[in-house]
Write an enzyme that holds these catalytic residues in place. Structure first.
Site, PDB file in Angstrom:
ATOM      1  N   GLU A   1       0.858  -1.179   0.000  1.00 57.95           N
ATOM      2  CA  GLU A   1       0.000   0.000   0.000  1.00 57.95           C
ATOM      3  C   GLU A   1       0.893   1.228   0.000  1.00 57.95           C
ATOM      4  OE1 GLU A   1      -3.962   1.513   2.360  1.00 57.95           O
ATOM      5  OE2 GLU A   1      -2.258   0.855   3.588  1.00 57.95           O
TER       6      GLU A   1
ATOM      7  N   GLU B   1       3.943  -9.894   3.112  1.00 56.28           N
ATOM      8  CA  GLU B   1       5.046  -9.665   4.044  1.00 56.28           C
ATOM      9  C   GLU B   1       4.604  -8.816   5.237  1.00 56.28           C
ATOM     10  OE1 GLU B   1       8.781  -8.541   2.257  1.00 56.28           O
ATOM     11  OE2 GLU B   1       8.183  -9.347   0.293  1.00 56.28           O
ATOM     12  N   TYR B   2       5.401  -8.863   6.297  1.00 64.12           N
ATOM     13  CA  TYR B   2       5.133  -8.134   7.543  1.00 64.12           C
ATOM     14  C   TYR B   2       3.750  -8.494   8.086  1.00 64.12           C
ATOM     15  CZ  TYR B   2       9.359  -5.548   6.556  1.00 64.12           C
ATOM     16  OH  TYR B   2      10.673  -5.220   6.315  1.00 64.12           O
TER      17      TYR B   2
ATOM     18  N   MET C   1      13.759 -15.323   0.311  1.00 61.38           N
ATOM     19  CA  MET C   1      14.326 -13.992   0.060  1.00 61.38           C
ATOM     20  C   MET C   1      15.686 -13.851   0.731  1.00 61.38           C
ATOM     21  SD  MET C   1      10.894 -11.596   0.141  1.00 61.38           S
ATOM     22  CE  MET C   1      10.106 -12.334   1.569  1.00 61.38           C
ATOM     23  N   THR C   2      16.659 -14.552   0.190  1.00 68.93           N
ATOM     24  CA  THR C   2      18.005 -14.582   0.772  1.00 68.93           C
ATOM     25  C   THR C   2      18.848 -13.413   0.252  1.00 68.93           C
ATOM     26  OG1 THR C   2      18.384 -16.327  -0.871  1.00 68.93           O
ATOM     27  CG2 THR C   2      18.164 -17.011   1.408  1.00 68.93           C
ATOM     28  N   TYR C   3      18.416 -12.220   0.564  1.00 66.92           N
ATOM     29  CA  TYR C   3      19.135 -10.997   0.208  1.00 66.92           C
ATOM     30  C   TYR C   3      18.658  -9.879   1.127  1.00 66.92           C
ATOM     31  CZ  TYR C   3      14.899 -11.187  -2.692  1.00 66.92           C
ATOM     32  OH  TYR C   3      13.607 -11.393  -3.137  1.00 66.92           O
ATOM     33  N   GLU C   4      19.280  -8.715   1.008  1.00 63.76           N
ATOM     34  CA  GLU C   4      18.971  -7.518   1.800  1.00 63.76           C
ATOM     35  C   GLU C   4      19.510  -7.575   3.224  1.00 63.76           C
ATOM     36  OE1 GLU C   4      16.813  -4.245   0.778  1.00 63.76           O
ATOM     37  OE2 GLU C   4      18.393  -5.051  -0.521  1.00 63.76           O
TER      38      GLU C   4
ATOM     39  N   TRP D   1      15.940 -11.187  -7.877  1.00 67.44           N
ATOM     40  CA  TRP D   1      15.285  -9.901  -7.667  1.00 67.44           C
ATOM     41  C   TRP D   1      16.295  -8.845  -8.125  1.00 67.44           C
ATOM     42  CZ3 TRP D   1      10.536  -8.155  -6.568  1.00 67.44           C
ATOM     43  CH2 TRP D   1      10.425  -6.786  -6.332  1.00 67.44           C
TER      44      TRP D   1
END
Length: 429
Positions: free
Chosen positions: A174, A217-218, A280-283, A406
């Site tokens: 959003e 997510e979250y 999501m194996t990054y960031e 990504w």
């Protein structure tokens, strides 16, 4: 493919002579932005069949055979060595290519239509031969369970033209941020769950999607079981259509991890229900955090070790970022915002400011520092051929289904060459 790391005083002409490869072939393969000014520590992919290995003191052909999984006698014969034992140190040994060692895997990539827009199909055309799945990002779910429409028909058609499976991605975004509130509204109401699935499947039928990818997510702990319930409902509905079901999950390294990002994602249950999951194996290195590798291999390994303990290896798609970050120093928490860059820009920066690229062995990631024209110091972490190869080796070690990226739109030509050198990509269209 051979990965060569540039040393002090080396020129591209010398590297071409070393490997017996035309100068222009190396330029074209790497799309070098700095062919006349190579950077110390820069990793270059040399397009050769097989590779060369320089023997270290005490190393034998049998050691080389074990390293590259090529029979020792085959190495000896192709190099016309009379013995497999008495070879002098620093000898250049050619290791022939052995496609029998190439595992068949699957490769996915997200494409963010909000970023690449009308240019998105051309990015898919450029690398479509290396992809199994294309995750089209994204349909945003609203509080009434409707989905905000996107202009995606052209890129769906492009996916088919490249024999790539188009996956519809649903998010709880959003105004550019993941909304716990919207996710809770949908997940805590079975009627809204059903309405969401009705609309999603109608869009898939109409536009030609072949799978549904949830990127919610979250969520927080309060939505964990409700998310599992939505996945079960989706599984039953999609099975009737022959569609794939997947989910994108946060990088969890142990059970019971605390935090709104992690608590809503149930690795074991998603691993049971979904056809595959995108981890999501990054960031680890991110725009608001201190300088560090985006995907340090030691942290990625922790995620994979935990994931493989609770879900099947052949359902795991490991995430790889196609980008890095440029931090202005000193880093001030809450104030410093790193700038995202791709591999090609990182190399241009290092060449422009005469920076030496270093390589962190623990993180298996390249980095460098430079001082800009305004006298400000910077630290850059990015991906190169070495760091990508380390991730590919992890995929092989754990026997994963494959990996995904990504996000499309970042320039990293070496990456795609290394896919072809390491794997056979499965096509499902």
């Amino acid at each position: 493919m051979q990965i060569h790391v540039v040393e002090q005083g080396e020129s591209l002409w010398q590297i071409a002579q070393t490997y017996g490869v035309p100068y222009q072939a190396i330029v074209d393969a790497n799309q070098l932005p700095n062919q006349d000014q190579l950077v110390i520590g820069q990793a270059i992919v040399v397009p050769i069949e097989g590779r060369f290995h320089w023997l270290k003191q005490g190393e034998t052909l049998r050691d080389v055979s074990r390293l590259y999984q090529v029979p020792v006698q085959e190495i000896a014969e192709v190099n016309q060595f009379r013995s497999t034992e008495l070879i002098q140190a620093n000898a250049k040994v050619y290791v022939p290519k052995d496609d029998r060692q190439k595992p068949t895997i699957e490769v996915g990539a997200y494409v963010d239509l909000g970023i690449t827009g009308e240019e998105s199909p051309q990015y898919v055309d450029q690398v479509g031969e290396f992809l199994t799945y294309l995750q089209i990002f994204s349909y945003e779910v609203n509080a009434d369970a409707t989905l905000t429409p996107i202009n995606d028909q052209a890129i769906i058609n492009t996916a088919y033209q490249n024999r790539v499976v188009p996956l519809m991605v649903i998010t709880n975004l959003e105004e550019g941020a993941f909304s716990t509130e919207i996710a809770t509204t949908i997940l805590q109401n079975e009627e809204l769950q059903d309405r969401l699935l009705d609309e999603a499947i109608a869009i898939m039928d109409e536009k030609g999607y072949l799978g549904l990818d949830f990127d919610l997510e979250y969520l927080g702990a309060e939505n964990r079981e409700q998310y599992n319930q939505l996945m079960r409902k989706a599984r039953a509905r999609l099975d009737a259509k022959g569609y794939y079901l997947s989910s994108a999950l946060a990088p969890i390294v142990e059970p019971g991890m605390v935090g709104v990002l992690y608590e809503g994602h149930d690795y074991a249950t998603h691993g049971e229900i979904a056809d595959f999951v995108f981890l999501m194996t990054y960031e680890w290195g991110w725009t608001g955090g201190p300088p560090m590798a985006v995907s340090p291999i030691n942290q990625v390994r922790r995620v994979i070790e935990y994931a493989t303990s609770v879900m099947p290896n052949d359902k795991i798609m490991m995430g790889i970022g196609l980008y890095g970050y440029d931090w202005t120093l000193p880093f001030v928490e809450g104030e410093t915002r790193a700038r995202a860059i791709d591999h090609q820009e990182a190399i241009r920066l290092a060449a422009t400011y005469n920076a030496e690229i270093q390589y962190d062995q623990e993180a298996q990631s390249p980095f460098f520092r430079y001082v800009d024209d305004n006298g400000l110091e910077h630290e850059v972490w990015f991906e190169d051929a070495r760091s990508i190869q380390a991730k590919f080796d992890l995929v092989k070690e754990f026997g994963l289904r494959g990996f995904y990226y990504w996000v499309l739109g970042w320039e990293f030509p070496q990456n795609w060459l290394l896919i072809d050198a390491n794997f056979t990509v499965n096509k499902r269209v």
